[in-house]
Design an enzyme around this catalytic site. Structure first.
Site, PDB file in Angstrom:
ATOM      1  CB  SER A 109     -52.571  73.092  -2.512  1.00 29.03           C
ATOM      2  OG  SER A 109     -52.217  73.062  -1.143  1.00 29.03           O
ATOM      3  N   GLY A 110     -53.307  72.270  -5.230  1.00 31.04           N
ATOM      4  CA  GLY A 110     -53.837  72.366  -6.593  1.00 31.04           C
ATOM      5  C   GLY A 110     -53.546  71.129  -7.429  1.00 31.04           C
ATOM      6  N   GLY A 111     -52.700  70.220  -6.950  1.00 29.41           N
ATOM      7  CA  GLY A 111     -52.413  68.964  -7.660  1.00 29.41           C
ATOM      8  C   GLY A 111     -51.554  69.123  -8.900  1.00 29.41           C
ATOM      9  N   GLY A 178     -52.205  75.590  -7.369  1.00 30.88           N
ATOM     10  CA  GLY A 178     -52.611  75.764  -5.973  1.00 30.88           C
ATOM     11  C   GLY A 178     -51.601  76.599  -5.198  1.00 30.88           C
ATOM     12  N   GLY A 180     -50.837  76.368  -2.107  1.00 33.77           N
ATOM     13  CA  GLY A 180     -50.072  75.545  -1.169  1.00 33.77           C
ATOM     14  C   GLY A 180     -48.751  75.047  -1.720  1.00 33.77           C
ATOM     15  CE1 TYR A 474     -39.500  77.380  -8.665  1.00 38.37           C
ATOM     16  CE2 TYR A 474     -40.634  77.225 -10.767  1.00 38.37           C
ATOM     17  CZ  TYR A 474     -40.601  77.646  -9.455  1.00 38.37           C
ATOM     18  OH  TYR A 474     -41.678  78.336  -8.941  1.00 38.37           O
ATOM     19  CG  ASN A 476     -42.954  75.344  -7.305  1.00 36.20           C
ATOM     20  OD1 ASN A 476     -43.231  74.456  -6.500  1.00 36.20           O
ATOM     21  ND2 ASN A 476     -43.316  76.601  -7.130  1.00 36.20           N
ATOM     22  CE1 TYR A 477     -42.374  75.468 -13.711  1.00 36.29           C
ATOM     23  CE2 TYR A 477     -40.334  75.851 -14.909  1.00 36.29           C
ATOM     24  CZ  TYR A 477     -41.612  76.246 -14.563  1.00 36.29           C
ATOM     25  OH  TYR A 477     -42.107  77.421 -15.077  1.00 36.29           O
TER      26      TYR A 477
HETATM   27  P1  FDA Z   1     -49.686  70.057  -5.495  1.00 31.62           P
HETATM   28  O1  FDA Z   1     -50.946  70.091  -4.729  1.00 31.62           O
HETATM   29  O2  FDA Z   1     -49.479  68.937  -6.448  1.00 31.62           O
HETATM   30  O3  FDA Z   1     -48.472  70.185  -4.492  1.00 31.62           O
HETATM   31  C1  FDA Z   1     -47.122  70.213  -4.914  1.00 31.62           C
HETATM   32  C2  FDA Z   1     -46.221  69.772  -3.763  1.00 31.62           C
HETATM   33  O4  FDA Z   1     -46.463  70.601  -2.631  1.00 31.62           O
HETATM   34  C3  FDA Z   1     -46.471  68.333  -3.273  1.00 31.62           C
HETATM   35  O5  FDA Z   1     -45.257  67.804  -2.747  1.00 31.62           O
HETATM   36  C4  FDA Z   1     -47.458  68.536  -2.156  1.00 31.62           C
HETATM   37  O6  FDA Z   1     -47.499  67.453  -1.206  1.00 31.62           O
HETATM   38  C5  FDA Z   1     -46.980  69.831  -1.528  1.00 31.62           C
HETATM   39  N1  FDA Z   1     -48.068  70.593  -0.954  1.00 31.62           N
HETATM   40  C6  FDA Z   1     -49.202  70.962  -1.576  1.00 31.62           C
HETATM   41  N2  FDA Z   1     -49.961  71.677  -0.734  1.00 31.62           N
HETATM   42  C7  FDA Z   1     -49.302  71.745   0.431  1.00 31.62           C
HETATM   43  C8  FDA Z   1     -49.604  72.356   1.683  1.00 31.62           C
HETATM   44  N3  FDA Z   1     -50.715  73.036   1.869  1.00 31.62           N
HETATM   45  N4  FDA Z   1     -48.730  72.225   2.693  1.00 31.62           N
HETATM   46  C9  FDA Z   1     -47.591  71.540   2.494  1.00 31.62           C
HETATM   47  N5  FDA Z   1     -47.227  70.954   1.326  1.00 31.62           N
HETATM   48  C10 FDA Z   1     -48.089  71.053   0.305  1.00 31.62           C
HETATM   49  N6  FDA Z   1     -44.792  77.439 -11.308  1.00 31.62           N
HETATM   50  C11 FDA Z   1     -44.444  78.755 -11.292  1.00 31.62           C
HETATM   51  O7  FDA Z   1     -43.618  79.167 -10.478  1.00 31.62           O
HETATM   52  N7  FDA Z   1     -45.031  79.612 -12.185  1.00 31.62           N
HETATM   53  C12 FDA Z   1     -45.972  79.211 -13.083  1.00 31.62           C
HETATM   54  O8  FDA Z   1     -46.473  79.999 -13.846  1.00 31.62           O
HETATM   55  C13 FDA Z   1     -46.342  77.827 -13.105  1.00 31.62           C
HETATM   56  N8  FDA Z   1     -47.244  77.349 -14.011  1.00 31.62           N
HETATM   57  C14 FDA Z   1     -47.618  76.020 -13.993  1.00 31.62           C
HETATM   58  C15 FDA Z   1     -48.563  75.522 -14.893  1.00 31.62           C
HETATM   59  C16 FDA Z   1     -48.930  74.192 -14.892  1.00 31.62           C
HETATM   60  C17 FDA Z   1     -49.958  73.707 -15.864  1.00 31.62           C
HETATM   61  C18 FDA Z   1     -48.335  73.295 -13.971  1.00 31.62           C
HETATM   62  C19 FDA Z   1     -48.721  71.831 -13.969  1.00 31.62           C
HETATM   63  C20 FDA Z   1     -47.396  73.772 -13.053  1.00 31.62           C
HETATM   64  C21 FDA Z   1     -47.027  75.134 -13.064  1.00 31.62           C
HETATM   65  N9  FDA Z   1     -46.079  75.638 -12.175  1.00 31.62           N
HETATM   66  C22 FDA Z   1     -45.735  76.971 -12.181  1.00 31.62           C
HETATM   67  C23 FDA Z   1     -45.454  74.752 -11.199  1.00 31.62           C
HETATM   68  C24 FDA Z   1     -46.188  74.845  -9.859  1.00 31.62           C
HETATM   69  O9  FDA Z   1     -45.785  76.005  -9.199  1.00 31.62           O
HETATM   70  C25 FDA Z   1     -45.854  73.626  -8.990  1.00 31.62           C
HETATM   71  O10 FDA Z   1     -46.226  72.452  -9.660  1.00 31.62           O
HETATM   72  C26 FDA Z   1     -46.537  73.729  -7.640  1.00 31.62           C
HETATM   73  O11 FDA Z   1     -45.887  72.870  -6.705  1.00 31.62           O
HETATM   74  C27 FDA Z   1     -48.008  73.409  -7.754  1.00 31.62           C
HETATM   75  O12 FDA Z   1     -48.682  73.619  -6.557  1.00 31.62           O
HETATM   76  P2  FDA Z   1     -50.042  72.829  -6.330  1.00 31.62           P
HETATM   77  O13 FDA Z   1     -50.533  73.171  -4.976  1.00 31.62           O
HETATM   78  O14 FDA Z   1     -50.923  73.038  -7.483  1.00 31.62           O
HETATM   79  O15 FDA Z   1     -49.527  71.334  -6.413  1.00 31.62           O
END
Ligand code: FDA
Length: 542
Positions: A109-111, A178, A180, A474, A476-477
């Site tokens: 989703s957001g990577g 993201g 997701g 956590y 998400n970390y």
């Molecule tokens: P990404 O796309 O990498 O997905 C993360 C995981 O979820 C992977 O296993 C992926 O396969 C799965 N996934 C993604 N989309 C999916 C979907 N649609 N359906 C099923 N599975 C899916 N956390 C927090 O609680 N508060 C905060 O303020 C922050 N701040 C923050 C800042 C920065 C710079 C980073 C790098 C990270 C955070 N985080 C955070 C942590 C963040 O919540 C965590 O990394 C999330 O999993 C990111 O979601 P993304 O969709 O961006 O990640």
């Protein structure tokens, strides 16, 4: 006032399987592509939806949401294909065809996955990148919204504010995260002490399961709906691909206050931090006051070149006149003054928490690209008792060894303690004073080994001061140091419990049962996906 800190038979069979896994043949590749176009009912080729390694934009699509440079090196395994759906049917086709042709699927989703699990795998895989599925439909009258997984948190906040300045959503502070992955693992931000996690405020969702069926809350049932709200990388990781979420909007006052007080070691930061630990989770739920600890230049000081700066940054759901007496009563040592505070709308308040100036236009919320991307490694801990002064002092000494490191201490309490540990898979509620994020980021690959080994040293140092049995973390970390599934993700429940109990505590077993009922072939798997529950234990009714 400075807001900058806010800032894995026979021998021949084994050889055949491993060879075919490592290098899928071109006909295999062609079969997947044909399957995909047929199932997705798309004309062949469609350069906007399916990206092969020969596509001119393959690399840019891959990099577009690779948020940790640690997983963008030449040796990082790359996906066979990237699917960028513009319709649910494209996700259905990607799942069905990956399953048929033996490819792993990583939803992105957001990577922002800390260990890159949404865009890296050691076995042949495809990425389903949801960036084009990012609509946000707000219904102010119903105080709800449907948000697609590919939207960022910043886009969500922006669309809510477009409709009303007195509604918000309790998700993360970082704007490019993201929806997701974020909602799948919990999701906290500056108003979570008042309203709980993002996952706590999800009331419906649409998920595509291993058979390619589109399910909503009613058709997926309450077990799966429970699992995706905190079960960690909930969909792509373990249960399916979540396409969209229905969320409950929450009210915020038209005026909120942000505040910031910063102290160096020489100005008594350690003592203040000790006191902060004793009050931060007990403050009224309208007040969020976190602490960021980092290394700063101190060359003006003849005795040393660097010191530690602790920044206490807050958001109060109300005006400054109400905030000051409240802090004066509960945390007088902070010496919070009018000049340390600014009143603004809630939507404006999200900017300084990610390092933007308070004068920046809120249009930056629509920018999906992070201000800067680096190599990084992070870890987390939960604290149940204040860390004694001597423990804090030792911590400061270790932090001074790596200028590229910082820590964020996030206070719990408020609504978080009012929700039971089993309400969602996210179990870190009762008895938690605060959560720690340890972060170190750097610029070049050659620095990687040193920073990671320093991070592990810091984590070892902290052991006596943080939660035990288990030492919680956590999801998400994400931290693969905690353990990873073996056998290409087909691990045993017992082996996965090494990391699983840290993220999910007593909720891990329920997650494994739901996984077994939802995805019995364990198609959706990764290094930390929920394992299947052992049949023998199931028969015994465990
Ligand atoms: P990404 O796309 O990498 O997905 C993360 C995981 O979820 C992977 O296993 C992926 O396969 C799965 N996934 C993604 N989309 C999916 C979907 N649609 N359906 C099923 N599975 C899916 N956390 C927090 O609680 N508060 C905060 O303020 C922050 N701040 C923050 C800042 C920065 C710079 C980073 C790098 C990270 C955070 N985080 C955070 C942590 C963040 O919540 C965590 O990394 C999330 O999993 C990111 O979601 P993304 O969709 O961006 O990640």
């Amino acid at each position: 006032m400075g807001f900058s800190a806010f800032g894995v038979l026979t021998l021949s069979y084994i050889l055949f399987v491993s060879f075919s896994l490592a290098t899928p043949s071109s006909s295999f590749h062609e079969n997947f592509v044909n399957c995909f176009y047929f199932k997705a009912n798309l004309s062949h080729p469609n350069s906007q939806v399916l990206f092969t390694k020969n596509s001119s934009s393959y690399s840019s699509v891959l990099q577009s949401a690779a948020q940790n440079l640690r997983f963008s090196t030449t040796s990082t395994p790359k996906p066979q294909l990237i699917v960028k759906p513009t319709h649910e049917s494209h996700i259905q086709a990607a799942i069905v065809c990956s399953k048929k042709h033996g490819l792993q699927l990583r939803a992105r989703s957001g990577g922002h996955d800390y260990e890159g699990l949404s865009y890296v795998s050691d076995v042949p895989f495809i990425i389903v990148d949801l960036a084009n599925l990012r609509s946000v439909r707000i219904d102010i009258e119903d105080e709800s919204a449907w948000v697609e997984s590919g939207a960022t948190v910043g886009e969500l906040y922006y669309r809510i504010a477009e409709k009303s300045k007195v509604y918000a959503f309790p998700a993360g502070s970082s704007l490019t995260v993201g929806v997701g992955g974020h909602f799948s693992g919990g999701g906290f931000g500056t108003i979570f002490r008042k309203y709980g996690l993002a996952a706590d405020n999800v009331v419906d969702a649409r998920i595509i399961d291993v058979n390619g069926r589109v399910l909503d809350r009613q058709s997926m049932g309450e077990d799966l709906f429970w699992a995706i709200r905190g079960g960690g990388g909930g969909g792509g990781g373990s249960f399916g691909v979540v396409v969209s979420w229905k969320i409950k909007l929450v009210p915020v006052p038209s005026i909120v206050t942000i505040c910031s007080v910063q102290k160096t070691l020489e100005q008594g930061a350690t003592k203040l931090l000790y006191k902060w630990q004793t009050v931060a989770d007990k403050l009224p739920e309208d007040l969020f006051l976190h602490a960021t600890i980092g290394v700063v230049d101190a060359s003006q000081n003849a005795n040393k070149s660097k010191t530690i700066l602790v920044s206490f940054d807050g958001l109060f759901l109300g005006g400054v006149e109400e905030l000051l007496p409240l802090v004066q009563e509960s945390f007088p040592e902070l010496d919070l003054e009018h000049g340390d505070c600014l009143e603004m709308s809630w939507i404006e308040s999200v900017l300084p928490f990610v390092g933007f100036s308070v004068h920046e236009s809120i249009d930056v919320l629509l920018n999906r690209t992070q201000q800067s991307i680096s190599f990084f490694k992070a870890k987390s801990d939960y604290v149940e008792e204040p860390i004694p002064g001597a423990g804090l002092q030792g911590l400061m000494e270790i932090l001074l060894e790596d200028e590229a490191a910082y820590m964020i201490l996030t206070p719990y309490g408020g609504k978080m303690s009012a929700i039971s540990d089993s309400e969602t898979p996210f179990p870190h509620r009762s008895g938690i004073i605060y959560k720690i994020l340890y972060m170190v980021s750097w610029e070049t690959n050659k620095e990687t080994k040193d920073h990671i080994s320093w991070m592990r040293k810091l984590y070892a140092y902290m052991k006596p001061y943080v939660s035990k049995s288990p030492r919680a973390a956590y999801v998400n970390y994400r931290d693969l140091d905690l353990g990873r599934n073996k056998n290409g993700g087909n691990t045993s429940y017992a082996q996965a419990s090494v990391w699983g109990l840290k993220y999910f505590k007593n909720n891990f077993k329920r997650l494994a049962h739901i996984k077994t009922n939802t995805d019995p072939s364990n198609f959706f798997r990764n290094e930390q996906s929920i394992p299947l529950f052992p049949l023998s234990e199931k028969k015994q009714g465990n």
